[in-house]
Motif scaffolding. Structure first.
Motif, PDB file in Angstrom:
ATOM      1  N   GLU A 141      -2.592  48.495  64.413  1.00  0.00           N
ATOM      2  CA  GLU A 141      -2.269  47.942  63.100  1.00  0.00           C
ATOM      3  C   GLU A 141      -0.844  47.415  63.084  1.00  0.00           C
ATOM      4  O   GLU A 141      -0.569  46.310  62.601  1.00  0.00           O
ATOM      5  CB  GLU A 141      -2.404  49.018  62.023  1.00  0.00           C
ATOM      6  CG  GLU A 141      -3.804  49.513  61.766  1.00  0.00           C
ATOM      7  CD  GLU A 141      -3.821  50.691  60.815  1.00  0.00           C
ATOM      8  OE1 GLU A 141      -4.898  50.970  60.265  1.00  0.00           O
ATOM      9  OE2 GLU A 141      -2.764  51.337  60.625  1.00  0.00           O
ATOM     10  N   ASP A 142       0.073  48.225  63.604  1.00  0.00           N
ATOM     11  CA  ASP A 142       1.477  47.834  63.613  1.00  0.00           C
ATOM     12  C   ASP A 142       1.700  46.599  64.480  1.00  0.00           C
ATOM     13  O   ASP A 142       2.510  45.735  64.149  1.00  0.00           O
ATOM     14  CB  ASP A 142       2.345  48.995  64.103  1.00  0.00           C
ATOM     15  CG  ASP A 142       3.823  48.679  64.052  1.00  0.00           C
ATOM     16  OD1 ASP A 142       4.317  48.279  62.971  1.00  0.00           O
ATOM     17  OD2 ASP A 142       4.496  48.795  65.092  1.00  0.00           O
ATOM     18  N   ARG A 143       0.967  46.503  65.579  1.00  0.00           N
ATOM     19  CA  ARG A 143       1.105  45.337  66.459  1.00  0.00           C
ATOM     20  C   ARG A 143       0.661  44.068  65.744  1.00  0.00           C
ATOM     21  O   ARG A 143       1.307  43.014  65.862  1.00  0.00           O
ATOM     22  CB  ARG A 143       0.274  45.552  67.719  1.00  0.00           C
ATOM     23  CG  ARG A 143       0.567  44.571  68.843  1.00  0.00           C
ATOM     24  CD  ARG A 143      -0.241  44.939  70.070  1.00  0.00           C
ATOM     25  NE  ARG A 143      -0.045  46.341  70.439  1.00  0.00           N
ATOM     26  CZ  ARG A 143      -0.862  47.016  71.234  1.00  0.00           C
ATOM     27  NH1 ARG A 143      -1.948  46.426  71.744  1.00  0.00           N
ATOM     28  NH2 ARG A 143      -0.604  48.275  71.530  1.00  0.00           N
ATOM     29  N   THR A 144      -0.436  44.147  64.996  1.00  0.00           N
ATOM     30  CA  THR A 144      -0.903  42.996  64.227  1.00  0.00           C
ATOM     31  C   THR A 144       0.136  42.581  63.198  1.00  0.00           C
ATOM     32  O   THR A 144       0.430  41.395  63.022  1.00  0.00           O
ATOM     33  CB  THR A 144      -2.234  43.329  63.532  1.00  0.00           C
ATOM     34  OG1 THR A 144      -3.219  43.631  64.518  1.00  0.00           O
ATOM     35  CG2 THR A 144      -2.727  42.172  62.684  1.00  0.00           C
ATOM     36  N   THR A 145       0.706  43.574  62.506  1.00  0.00           N
ATOM     37  CA  THR A 145       1.743  43.302  61.514  1.00  0.00           C
ATOM     38  C   THR A 145       2.968  42.674  62.164  1.00  0.00           C
ATOM     39  O   THR A 145       3.503  41.662  61.687  1.00  0.00           O
ATOM     40  CB  THR A 145       2.154  44.600  60.799  1.00  0.00           C
ATOM     41  OG1 THR A 145       0.999  45.220  60.232  1.00  0.00           O
ATOM     42  CG2 THR A 145       3.176  44.324  59.715  1.00  0.00           C
ATOM     43  N   LYS A 146       3.416  43.259  63.254  1.00  0.00           N
ATOM     44  CA  LYS A 146       4.609  42.774  63.945  1.00  0.00           C
ATOM     45  C   LYS A 146       4.447  41.321  64.365  1.00  0.00           C
ATOM     46  O   LYS A 146       5.356  40.497  64.162  1.00  0.00           O
ATOM     47  CB  LYS A 146       4.884  43.650  65.173  1.00  0.00           C
ATOM     48  CG  LYS A 146       6.063  43.193  66.023  1.00  0.00           C
ATOM     49  CD  LYS A 146       6.219  44.091  67.246  1.00  0.00           C
ATOM     50  CE  LYS A 146       7.359  43.615  68.142  1.00  0.00           C
ATOM     51  NZ  LYS A 146       7.499  44.494  69.338  1.00  0.00           N
ATOM     52  N   ARG A 147       3.304  40.993  64.944  1.00  0.00           N
ATOM     53  CA  ARG A 147       3.080  39.632  65.416  1.00  0.00           C
ATOM     54  C   ARG A 147       3.052  38.628  64.267  1.00  0.00           C
ATOM     55  O   ARG A 147       3.601  37.536  64.373  1.00  0.00           O
ATOM     56  CB  ARG A 147       1.772  39.566  66.208  1.00  0.00           C
ATOM     57  CG  ARG A 147       1.851  40.251  67.569  1.00  0.00           C
ATOM     58  CD  ARG A 147       0.488  40.296  68.237  1.00  0.00           C
ATOM     59  NE  ARG A 147       0.579  40.852  69.584  1.00  0.00           N
ATOM     60  CZ  ARG A 147      -0.472  41.169  70.325  1.00  0.00           C
ATOM     61  NH1 ARG A 147      -1.705  40.977  69.857  1.00  0.00           N
ATOM     62  NH2 ARG A 147      -0.310  41.681  71.541  1.00  0.00           N
ATOM     63  N   ALA A 148       2.411  39.004  63.157  1.00  0.00           N
ATOM     64  CA  ALA A 148       2.327  38.093  62.017  1.00  0.00           C
ATOM     65  C   ALA A 148       3.699  37.834  61.407  1.00  0.00           C
ATOM     66  O   ALA A 148       4.052  36.688  61.107  1.00  0.00           O
ATOM     67  CB  ALA A 148       1.374  38.662  60.973  1.00  0.00           C
ATOM     68  N   LEU A 149       4.492  38.892  61.230  1.00  0.00           N
ATOM     69  CA  LEU A 149       5.824  38.716  60.644  1.00  0.00           C
ATOM     70  C   LEU A 149       6.753  37.985  61.603  1.00  0.00           C
ATOM     71  O   LEU A 149       7.541  37.129  61.187  1.00  0.00           O
ATOM     72  CB  LEU A 149       6.408  40.074  60.259  1.00  0.00           C
ATOM     73  CG  LEU A 149       5.648  40.882  59.198  1.00  0.00           C
ATOM     74  CD1 LEU A 149       6.445  42.121  58.803  1.00  0.00           C
ATOM     75  CD2 LEU A 149       5.327  40.036  57.983  1.00  0.00           C
ATOM     76  N   ALA A 150       6.666  38.306  62.879  1.00  0.00           N
ATOM     77  CA  ALA A 150       7.524  37.645  63.863  1.00  0.00           C
ATOM     78  C   ALA A 150       7.207  36.163  63.950  1.00  0.00           C
ATOM     79  O   ALA A 150       8.120  35.316  64.084  1.00  0.00           O
ATOM     80  CB  ALA A 150       7.360  38.299  65.232  1.00  0.00           C
ATOM     81  N   ALA A 151       5.929  35.805  63.860  1.00  0.00           N
ATOM     82  CA  ALA A 151       5.552  34.393  63.917  1.00  0.00           C
ATOM     83  C   ALA A 151       6.131  33.641  62.725  1.00  0.00           C
ATOM     84  O   ALA A 151       6.629  32.515  62.857  1.00  0.00           O
ATOM     85  CB  ALA A 151       4.035  34.255  63.953  1.00  0.00           C
ATOM     86  N   GLY A 152       6.090  34.261  61.548  1.00  0.00           N
ATOM     87  CA  GLY A 152       6.635  33.618  60.367  1.00  0.00           C
ATOM     88  C   GLY A 152       8.145  33.517  60.381  1.00  0.00           C
ATOM     89  O   GLY A 152       8.722  32.621  59.753  1.00  0.00           O
ATOM     90  N   ALA A 153       8.798  34.418  61.098  1.00  0.00           N
ATOM     91  CA  ALA A 153      10.265  34.424  61.156  1.00  0.00           C
ATOM     92  C   ALA A 153      10.808  33.576  62.300  1.00  0.00           C
ATOM     93  O   ALA A 153      12.022  33.497  62.497  1.00  0.00           O
ATOM     94  CB  ALA A 153      10.771  35.855  61.299  1.00  0.00           C
ATOM     95  N   ALA A 154       9.932  32.944  63.073  1.00  0.00           N
ATOM     96  CA  ALA A 154      10.356  32.139  64.219  1.00  0.00           C
ATOM     97  C   ALA A 154      10.319  30.648  63.884  1.00  0.00           C
ATOM     98  O   ALA A 154       9.487  30.195  63.095  1.00  0.00           O
ATOM     99  CB  ALA A 154       9.456  32.418  65.413  1.00  0.00           C
ATOM    100  N   SER A 155      11.214  29.897  64.486  1.00  0.00           N
ATOM    101  CA  SER A 155      11.199  28.443  64.361  1.00  0.00           C
ATOM    102  C   SER A 155      10.101  27.862  65.246  1.00  0.00           C
ATOM    103  O   SER A 155       9.831  28.372  66.337  1.00  0.00           O
ATOM    104  CB  SER A 155      12.551  27.866  64.785  1.00  0.00           C
ATOM    105  OG  SER A 155      12.482  26.449  64.882  1.00  0.00           O
ATOM    106  N   THR A 156       9.463  26.810  64.767  1.00  0.00           N
ATOM    107  CA  THR A 156       8.449  26.124  65.570  1.00  0.00           C
ATOM    108  C   THR A 156       8.947  24.767  66.059  1.00  0.00           C
ATOM    109  O   THR A 156       8.166  23.941  66.517  1.00  0.00           O
ATOM    110  CB  THR A 156       7.157  25.933  64.763  1.00  0.00           C
ATOM    111  OG1 THR A 156       7.427  25.165  63.577  1.00  0.00           O
ATOM    112  CG2 THR A 156       6.555  27.276  64.373  1.00  0.00           C
ATOM    113  N   THR A 157      10.248  24.530  65.962  1.00  0.00           N
ATOM    114  CA  THR A 157      10.823  23.295  66.492  1.00  0.00           C
ATOM    115  C   THR A 157      10.552  23.204  67.988  1.00  0.00           C
ATOM    116  O   THR A 157      10.795  24.170  68.714  1.00  0.00           O
ATOM    117  CB  THR A 157      12.339  23.250  66.243  1.00  0.00           C
ATOM    118  OG1 THR A 157      12.586  23.250  64.834  1.00  0.00           O
ATOM    119  CG2 THR A 157      12.955  21.995  66.859  1.00  0.00           C
TER     120      THR A 157
END
Length: 239
Positions: free
Chosen positions: A167-183
């Motif tokens: 569960e925590d891994r799913t949460t971590k990945r989702a939040l990290a993806a949103g906090a990362a630049s996609t440039t």
């Protein structure tokens, strides 16, 4: 995991805060007849909603060995998943599983004693895996978090309490993806439309302190992650 449909029914486009407590109900776990606890012999049910869906007995008696091993490995992080799955398949050919006590005895006789001495109760991981499979806990969370993140307004926050590493891994990945630049890599400046959507509010995951552990031992595995939306989602609802 029906958050999107519920918000639509209420006519609510975005929310300023979203909080998820992914822990299962202690009241349900403590109901002996539900079969969640390996310390008591009970029917192998494990459904949070006892009126619908398959039971833990159904999983044990119908899944092929490879699927049982996958469930035990993925959801219980059980080292001896293949060995346990093989033993279950052999035993159910004699008599189908219907009680938790019989499963506990099989696990005691299948898992090596050296691992039992240092790894806690031999049934802990298997019972956790069956509960997660029966109630589709991880599948539900995987469906819920992207929708929840999309519906949090700019300036709004989301916080998640997870009690299982997956569960925590799913949460971590989702939040990290949103906090990362996609440039795209190699560009000298960050493109505004590719700027991060989220700002992480926790450094890694927060864990309970000694005081909480003393009063609530079941909080030992909890992990808290939180984030704030700082710009609109890259993909809007329905896009």
């Amino acid at each position: 995991d029906e958050i999107g449909a519920v918000l639509d029914d209420l006519g609510i486009e975005t929310v300023t805060s979203a909080f998820f407590d992914l822990g299962v109900s202690s009241l349900q776990l403590d109901e002996t007849e539900r079969g969640f606890a390996y310390a008591h012999d009970a029917p192998l049910d494990m459904r949070m909603d006892p009126t619908t869906g398959m039971t833990a007995a159904d999983v044990l008696n119908t899944y092929e060995a490879r699927d049982l091993a996958r469930v035990l490995s993925d959801y219980g992080e059980e080292r001896f998943a293949r060995k346990i799955a093989g033993a279950i398949v052999r035993e159910r050919e004699v008599t189908p599983f219907d009680r938790s006590g019989r499963l506990v005895e099989l696990l005691r006789s299948t898992i090596p004693m050296a691992s039992q001495r240092g790894g806690g109760h031999p049934a802990k991981r298997t019972f956790q895996a069956l509960r997660i499979e029966v109630n589709e806990e991880l599948a539900g969370w995987s469906r819920a978090i992207p929708v929840a993140l999309e519906r949090v307004a700019v300036g709004g926050r989301i916080a998640v309490l997870s009690f299982h590493s997956l569960e925590d891994r799913t949460t971590k990945r989702a939040l990290a993806a949103g906090a990362a630049s996609t440039t795209p890599a190699g560009l000298p400046v960050e493109l505004p439309e590719h700027a991060p959507e989220l700002r992480l509010l926790t450094r890694g995951a927060m864990t309970p302190g000694e005081d909480e552990l003393a009063t609530n031992p079941r909080s030992a595995s909890v992990r808290l992650r939180a984030a704030e939306r700082i710009r609109a989602p890259r993909r809007t609802k329905g896009a």
